[in-house]
Each structure stands twice: as C-alpha cells, then as structure tokens.
Scaffold this motif. Structure first.
Motif, PDB file in Angstrom:
ATOM      1  N   ALA A  28       0.876  -1.170   0.017  1.00 55.72           N
ATOM      2  CA  ALA A  28      -0.043  -0.088   0.053  1.00 55.72           C
ATOM      3  C   ALA A  28       0.773   1.258   0.132  1.00 55.72           C
ATOM      4  O   ALA A  28       0.524   2.307  -0.447  1.00 55.72           O
ATOM      5  N   VAL A  29       2.023   1.260   0.574  1.00 62.21           N
ATOM      6  CA  VAL A  29       2.827   2.340   0.614  1.00 62.21           C
ATOM      7  C   VAL A  29       3.544   2.496  -0.822  1.00 62.21           C
ATOM      8  O   VAL A  29       3.752   3.737  -1.112  1.00 62.21           O
ATOM      9  N   GLU A  46     -10.924  -6.146  13.675  1.00 59.67           N
ATOM     10  CA  GLU A  46     -11.614  -4.886  13.233  1.00 59.67           C
ATOM     11  C   GLU A  46     -10.646  -3.897  13.790  1.00 59.67           C
ATOM     12  O   GLU A  46     -10.612  -2.676  13.254  1.00 59.67           O
ATOM     13  N   GLN A  47     -10.154  -3.857  15.025  1.00 57.62           N
ATOM     14  CA  GLN A  47      -9.316  -2.796  15.776  1.00 57.62           C
ATOM     15  C   GLN A  47      -7.911  -2.604  15.064  1.00 57.62           C
ATOM     16  O   GLN A  47      -7.586  -1.408  14.717  1.00 57.62           O
ATOM     17  N   VAL A  48      -7.372  -3.651  14.588  1.00 60.70           N
ATOM     18  CA  VAL A  48      -6.151  -3.807  14.143  1.00 60.70           C
ATOM     19  C   VAL A  48      -6.250  -3.103  12.621  1.00 60.70           C
ATOM     20  O   VAL A  48      -5.565  -1.963  12.144  1.00 60.70           O
ATOM     21  N   ILE A  49      -7.645  -3.333  11.932  1.00 59.72           N
ATOM     22  CA  ILE A  49      -7.854  -2.803  10.744  1.00 59.72           C
ATOM     23  C   ILE A  49      -7.796  -1.262  10.687  1.00 59.72           C
ATOM     24  O   ILE A  49      -7.419  -0.623   9.965  1.00 59.72           O
ATOM     25  N   SER A  50      -8.763  -0.774  11.707  1.00 55.96           N
ATOM     26  CA  SER A  50      -9.101   0.476  12.012  1.00 55.96           C
ATOM     27  C   SER A  50      -7.797   1.344  12.003  1.00 55.96           C
ATOM     28  O   SER A  50      -7.283   2.413  11.594  1.00 55.96           O
ATOM     29  N   ALA A  51      -6.769   0.742  13.182  1.00 54.48           N
ATOM     30  CA  ALA A  51      -5.576   1.476  13.421  1.00 54.48           C
ATOM     31  C   ALA A  51      -4.613   1.514  12.077  1.00 54.48           C
ATOM     32  O   ALA A  51      -4.143   2.502  11.765  1.00 54.48           O
ATOM     33  N   LEU A  52      -4.727   0.237  11.459  1.00 51.54           N
ATOM     34  CA  LEU A  52      -3.829   0.457  10.173  1.00 51.54           C
ATOM     35  C   LEU A  52      -4.418   1.486   8.968  1.00 51.54           C
ATOM     36  O   LEU A  52      -3.621   2.189   8.396  1.00 51.54           O
ATOM     37  N   GLN A 112      -5.929   4.502   9.625  1.00 53.10           N
ATOM     38  CA  GLN A 112      -5.494   5.752  10.351  1.00 53.10           C
ATOM     39  C   GLN A 112      -4.252   5.936  10.134  1.00 53.10           C
ATOM     40  O   GLN A 112      -3.740   7.022   9.583  1.00 53.10           O
ATOM     41  N   ASP A 113      -3.261   4.800  10.491  1.00 52.40           N
ATOM     42  CA  ASP A 113      -1.986   4.871  10.145  1.00 52.40           C
ATOM     43  C   ASP A 113      -1.589   5.203   8.668  1.00 52.40           C
ATOM     44  O   ASP A 113      -0.698   5.992   8.298  1.00 52.40           O
ATOM     45  N   PHE A 114      -2.421   4.533   7.884  1.00 52.33           N
ATOM     46  CA  PHE A 114      -1.744   4.686   6.436  1.00 52.33           C
ATOM     47  C   PHE A 114      -2.184   6.138   6.000  1.00 52.33           C
ATOM     48  O   PHE A 114      -1.382   6.781   5.355  1.00 52.33           O
ATOM     49  N   SER A 115      -3.548   6.579   6.386  1.00 59.60           N
ATOM     50  CA  SER A 115      -3.572   7.970   6.038  1.00 59.60           C
ATOM     51  C   SER A 115      -2.870   8.940   6.591  1.00 59.60           C
ATOM     52  O   SER A 115      -2.381  10.126   5.902  1.00 59.60           O
ATOM     53  N   THR A 116      -2.062   8.912   7.822  1.00 57.59           N
ATOM     54  CA  THR A 116      -1.432   9.690   8.492  1.00 57.59           C
ATOM     55  C   THR A 116       0.068   9.703   7.783  1.00 57.59           C
ATOM     56  O   THR A 116       0.683  10.976   7.525  1.00 57.59           O
ATOM     57  N   HIS A 117       0.619   8.563   7.572  1.00 57.06           N
ATOM     58  CA  HIS A 117       1.958   8.370   6.926  1.00 57.06           C
ATOM     59  C   HIS A 117       2.057   8.526   5.425  1.00 57.06           C
ATOM     60  O   HIS A 117       2.941   9.067   4.855  1.00 57.06           O
TER      61      HIS A 117
END
Length: 129
Positions: A4-5, A30-36, A38-43
């Motif tokens: 994805a990066v 679902e928690q892991v995916i939510s964090a991913l 958000q992390d994807f958008s941020t980075h």
C-alpha cells in the motif's frame, strides 16, 4: 502495508479470517484494521484510498486456524471432521478476489498476491500507458 505504501493509487485488500464474525477474533481484527487505516492516512499524507474487506468463516476453518491458537485449531479440526467436505470449508480464493475487485472502485485493477511489492512509480507509469 509495504504494498500500500509503494503503490500511489487506490488499494483494495480482501482478508480472510478463519473464524466466525461473532468470535473474539472479530473484534481484534477490526481494531487492527482501523488502526492500519488511520496509520496509512497519516503516513501517506494523502486521503486513505485504502479499502479493506473482511471475509469471516462461518466456523473455525481448518485452513489458517494455526494462527488462531490451539483452542481454535482444535475447534476447526473437530468441525472439519464432523462435516463432509464442501465449498464452505475450502479457502475462499474466488470470493476474496471478487471482494477486492468490488472494493477497488476503479475501472481497472491490478490483481496481485500479498507478497508483491510494486516498483516506485508503477501506478503512474501504468496510468500513462
């Protein structure tokens, strides 16, 4: 994550979870995916052009159950022994592919396995071609 990066275009991922949606694993996934997400958008410093579809098994599936621990693996083996082999008990590769295509939201898709990492600039090059 690396795929994805490296890819600058939209990304659609279909993920198989070899356990029922109402299992304790569902909440964790679902928690892991939510964090991913958000992390994807941020980075990436860009809107999250990332779609993740989850396909849960209707039971603890024998395929992939080893990652769920000993109890889930025993439940999967018990369920598999009690049932005749059926489409439902097989790894759902076609359904995963179709979920990923539906999540893409684009006219064209590049289907790749999880271990494929595109070259830098590949998305732009393909769009120009």
């Amino acid at each position: 994550w690396q795929q994805a990066v490296a890819w600058s275009g939209p990304v659609s991922v279909a993920m198989y979870v070899p356990a029922p949606a109402n299992s304790s694993l569902a909440n964790t996934v679902e928690q892991v995916i939510s964090a991913l997400m958000q992390d994807f958008s941020t980075h990436q410093h860009r809107p999250a052009a990332l779609s993740i579809s989850i396909l849960y098994a209707n039971h603890f599936a024998k395929e992939g159950a080893a990652v769920l621990g000993r109890d889930a693996q025993a439940a999967a083996e018990s369920a598999a022994a009690a049932c005749q082999p059926s489409y439902e008990l097989r790894y759902p590769i076609n359904m995963l592919r179709n979920l990923a295509i539906q999540g893409a939201g684009t006219e064209q898709v590049l289907l790749v396995d999880g271990d494929f990492i595109p070259s830098t600039g590949a998305a732009e090059q393909m769009q120009r071609s």
